[in-house]
Write an enzyme that holds these catalytic residues in place. Structure first.
Site, PDB file in Angstrom:
ATOM      1  N   TYR A   1       0.843  -1.198   0.000  1.00 14.60           N
ATOM      2  CA  TYR A   1       0.000   0.000   0.000  1.00 14.60           C
ATOM      3  C   TYR A   1       0.878   1.247   0.000  1.00 14.60           C
ATOM      4  O   TYR A   1       0.690   2.178  -0.762  1.00 14.60           O
ATOM      5  CB  TYR A   1      -0.904  -0.015   1.229  1.00 14.60           C
ATOM      6  CG  TYR A   1      -1.846   1.146   1.320  1.00 14.60           C
ATOM      7  CD1 TYR A   1      -1.567   2.230   2.132  1.00 14.60           C
ATOM      8  CD2 TYR A   1      -3.024   1.160   0.582  1.00 14.60           C
ATOM      9  CE1 TYR A   1      -2.427   3.305   2.206  1.00 14.60           C
ATOM     10  CE2 TYR A   1      -3.892   2.242   0.652  1.00 14.60           C
ATOM     11  CZ  TYR A   1      -3.584   3.304   1.475  1.00 14.60           C
ATOM     12  OH  TYR A   1      -4.427   4.376   1.529  1.00 14.60           O
TER      13      TYR A   1
ATOM     14  N   ARG B   1      -0.505   6.028  17.259  1.00 17.84           N
ATOM     15  CA  ARG B   1      -0.912   6.628  15.981  1.00 17.84           C
ATOM     16  C   ARG B   1      -1.414   8.040  16.239  1.00 17.84           C
ATOM     17  O   ARG B   1      -1.721   8.409  17.383  1.00 17.84           O
ATOM     18  CB  ARG B   1      -2.084   5.851  15.334  1.00 17.84           C
ATOM     19  CG  ARG B   1      -1.830   4.408  14.977  1.00 17.84           C
ATOM     20  CD  ARG B   1      -0.986   4.266  13.735  1.00 17.84           C
ATOM     21  NE  ARG B   1      -0.879   2.883  13.318  1.00 17.84           N
ATOM     22  CZ  ARG B   1      -0.060   1.992  13.835  1.00 17.84           C
ATOM     23  NH1 ARG B   1       0.708   2.327  14.863  1.00 17.84           N
ATOM     24  NH2 ARG B   1      -0.004   0.753  13.366  1.00 17.84           N
TER      25      ARG B   1
HETATM   26  N1  GKE Z   1      -8.550  -1.577  12.094  1.00 16.67           N
HETATM   27  C1  GKE Z   1      -8.412  -2.045  13.352  1.00 16.67           C
HETATM   28  N2  GKE Z   1      -9.456  -2.770  13.900  1.00 16.67           N
HETATM   29  N3  GKE Z   1      -7.248  -1.783  14.026  1.00 16.67           N
HETATM   30  C2  GKE Z   1      -7.125  -2.277  15.279  1.00 16.67           C
HETATM   31  C3  GKE Z   1      -8.169  -3.043  15.899  1.00 16.67           C
HETATM   32  C4  GKE Z   1      -9.386  -3.282  15.165  1.00 16.67           C
HETATM   33  O1  GKE Z   1     -10.322  -3.927  15.628  1.00 16.67           O
HETATM   34  N4  GKE Z   1      -7.730  -3.399  17.155  1.00 16.67           N
HETATM   35  C5  GKE Z   1      -6.488  -2.878  17.284  1.00 16.67           C
HETATM   36  N5  GKE Z   1      -6.113  -2.213  16.156  1.00 16.67           N
HETATM   37  C6  GKE Z   1      -4.795  -1.564  15.959  1.00 16.67           C
HETATM   38  C7  GKE Z   1      -4.060  -2.102  14.718  1.00 16.67           C
HETATM   39  O2  GKE Z   1      -3.490  -3.352  14.999  1.00 16.67           O
HETATM   40  C8  GKE Z   1      -3.028  -0.983  14.500  1.00 16.67           C
HETATM   41  O3  GKE Z   1      -1.891  -1.217  15.297  1.00 16.67           O
HETATM   42  C9  GKE Z   1      -3.764   0.275  14.975  1.00 16.67           C
HETATM   43  O4  GKE Z   1      -4.937  -0.185  15.679  1.00 16.67           O
HETATM   44  C10 GKE Z   1      -4.221   1.181  13.825  1.00 16.67           C
HETATM   45  O5  GKE Z   1      -4.817   0.359  12.872  1.00 16.67           O
HETATM   46  P1  GKE Z   1      -5.536   0.982  11.549  1.00 16.67           P
HETATM   47  O6  GKE Z   1      -6.271   2.202  11.901  1.00 16.67           O
HETATM   48  O7  GKE Z   1      -6.325  -0.121  10.944  1.00 16.67           O
HETATM   49  O8  GKE Z   1      -4.370   1.296  10.504  1.00 16.67           O
HETATM   50  P2  GKE Z   1      -2.886   1.904  10.585  1.00 16.67           P
HETATM   51  O9  GKE Z   1      -2.897   3.218  11.192  1.00 16.67           O
HETATM   52  O10 GKE Z   1      -1.975   0.882  11.160  1.00 16.67           O
HETATM   53  O11 GKE Z   1      -2.570   2.004   9.022  1.00 16.67           O
HETATM   54  C11 GKE Z   1      -3.390   2.807   8.198  1.00 16.67           C
HETATM   55  O12 GKE Z   1      -2.716   4.024   8.023  1.00 16.67           O
HETATM   56  C12 GKE Z   1      -3.397   4.900   7.134  1.00 16.67           C
HETATM   57  C13 GKE Z   1      -2.516   6.113   6.944  1.00 16.67           C
HETATM   58  O13 GKE Z   1      -2.273   6.741   8.036  1.00 16.67           O
HETATM   59  C14 GKE Z   1      -3.506   2.074   6.885  1.00 16.67           C
HETATM   60  O14 GKE Z   1      -4.292   0.937   7.138  1.00 16.67           O
HETATM   61  C15 GKE Z   1      -4.191   2.934   5.860  1.00 16.67           C
HETATM   62  O15 GKE Z   1      -5.515   3.014   6.162  1.00 16.67           O
HETATM   63  C16 GKE Z   1      -3.631   4.303   5.761  1.00 16.67           C
HETATM   64  O16 GKE Z   1      -2.442   4.228   5.114  1.00 16.67           O
END
Ligand code: GKE
Length: 367
Positions: free
Chosen positions: A163, A232
């Site tokens: 990605y 984050r």
């Molecule tokens: N989606 C999700 N759902 N994440 C979870 C959950 C759940 O039920 N439980 C814990 N988490 C944790 C994930 O393991 C990760 O460490 C953190 O929350 C944030 O997950 P996220 O919001 O799905 O995605 P990320 O921030 O890791 O990555 C996203 O970054 C964005 C850009 O900032 C990417 O997936 C893209 O959506 C995008 O690039």
């Protein structure tokens, strides 16, 4: 409907891109096959193929159509998790030591006035004394942090997942199209955009929506992937739209972070989501796709270039999102307990070019 004309089209097909940009002066290409960790880490192939097709075709169609200004969405995952460390070893880590292959290389202690160049030169001399092997393995990392002209903004060459790699490649194409064809291109690196009308179930949802949905539907405990210490920053949709419009009007053509700099751990965000209706539930940490260990938006540049930066707090943005998801659950009715668990999207293959997912058609009907 929120627009004068709505076209549902597969933008992986060049002709569709040419059709949708026809007669446009400005193009905001925010289309991508994306999702949160529950989708991205199990679908590298389809993401890489679909998003490359969309980004490259849209830019070429915009060029051919003589579009004046084209805004594309990069992503924070295009920016490197590691290089920040590279810049930091000297400053953030104990400056006196870098452990290299059991050989200790003592770097001169950083002094308050930080006369970098002399310290770096001394560091390099000491490195050189450690022999060629070190230079081969660590040259990039160590050299970047020791060279006097090491830029604060490091070249971003270590994207996260397919990605992130596609986002970087599309950024580069946008920059080259800007230089080669005189097209005004703008690149925003989005840091986890969230808010009402975003995906909140099905596996593609990101953490803010997933946490709100689970806070609304969990009974005795609430599940979370990872140990919850991963960090984050999350950017509310209104800040994102404001940022895109300001960037479009600006004359800054390099990639720009568009994200909140309010960094939280996942445990902290879950507590916020639970607080909206005074819920107290123990967090059950379970294995799952975690992505990077930590990420935040450095907003020095956006403040410098746009004189503005995202400012809507996570607590405020998440509250709006929480009650919007509550509405969707009430509208849907039925047993909401099934939404207490997040699903991981199985690996998908690209759809036939020109074919759309069934859900694409329904997404806009209801509103
Ligand atoms: N989606 C999700 N759902 N994440 C979870 C959950 C759940 O039920 N439980 C814990 N988490 C944790 C994930 O393991 C990760 O460490 C953190 O929350 C944030 O997950 P996220 O919001 O799905 O995605 P990320 O921030 O890791 O990555 C996203 O970054 C964005 C850009 O900032 C990417 O997936 C893209 O959506 C995008 O690039």
């Amino acid at each position: 409907m929120f627009c004068h004309e709505f076209i549902l089209a597969d933008l992986r097909v060049y002709d569709n891109c040419a059709k949708v940009v026809k007669g446009c002066e400005h193009v905001f290409n925010l289309a991508a096959d994306m999702g949160g960790m529950g989708f991205i880490q199990s679908n590298h192939g389809v993401i890489f193929y679909n998003n490359t097709m969309i980004s490259f075709n849209m830019l070429e169609a915009a060029r051919k159509e003589g579009v004046k200004r084209c805004v594309g969405g990069g992503a924070a995952v295009g920016a490197p998790p590691k290089p920040l460390l590279v810049a930091a070893p000297v400053s953030l880590c104990r400056p006196s030591q870098l452990l290299l292959r059991q050989q200790r290389v003592h770097l001169p202690r950083a002094r308050a006035d930080d006369d970098g160049p002399e310290r770096w030169a001394e560091g390099e001399r000491r490195l050189a004394r450690c022999g060629a092997w070190l230079r081969v393995v660590h040259t990039y990392r160590t050299r970047m942090s020791l060279l006097p002209h090491a830029p604060r903004r490091l070249p971003t060459r270590q994207p996260q997942d397919a990605y992130g790699l596609e986002k970087l490649a599309s950024e580069e194409l946008a920059k080259h199209y800007g230089k080669d064809f005189g097209m005004e291109t703008r690149i925003a690196r989005f840091h986890n955009i969230y808010g009402p009308y975003g995906t909140w179930k099905g596996g593609r949802e990101k953490a803010p929506a997933a946490f709100c949905r689970k806070a609304l539907t969990s009974a005795s405990e609430i599940e979370m992937w990872g140990d919850g210490l991963q960090t984050r920053s999350f950017t509310f949709i209104d800040d994102c739209v404001e940022g895109i419009l300001r960037l479009t009007k600006s004359d800054f053509a390099e990639p720009l972070n568009l994200g909140s700099d309010e960094m939280v751990s996942m445990n902290q965000m879950m507590e916020i989501a639970l607080s909206f209706e005074g819920k107290k539930l123990p967090i059950k940490h379970i294995p799952g796709p975690e992505g990077v260990r930590g990420r935040n938006s450095n907003n020095d540049l956006i403040k410098e270039k746009l004189g503005w930066a995202p400012s809507i707090s996570l607590a405020d943005g998440l509250k709006v999102t929480y009650f919007w998801i509550k509405e969707q659950l009430q509208k849907e009715g039925g047993d909401a307990a099934k939404y207490a668990h997040s699903t991981i999207v199985a690996t998908l293959a690209p759809m036939e070019l020109g074919a759309l997912r069934a859900s694409d058609a329904t997404e806009f009907e209801k509103k």
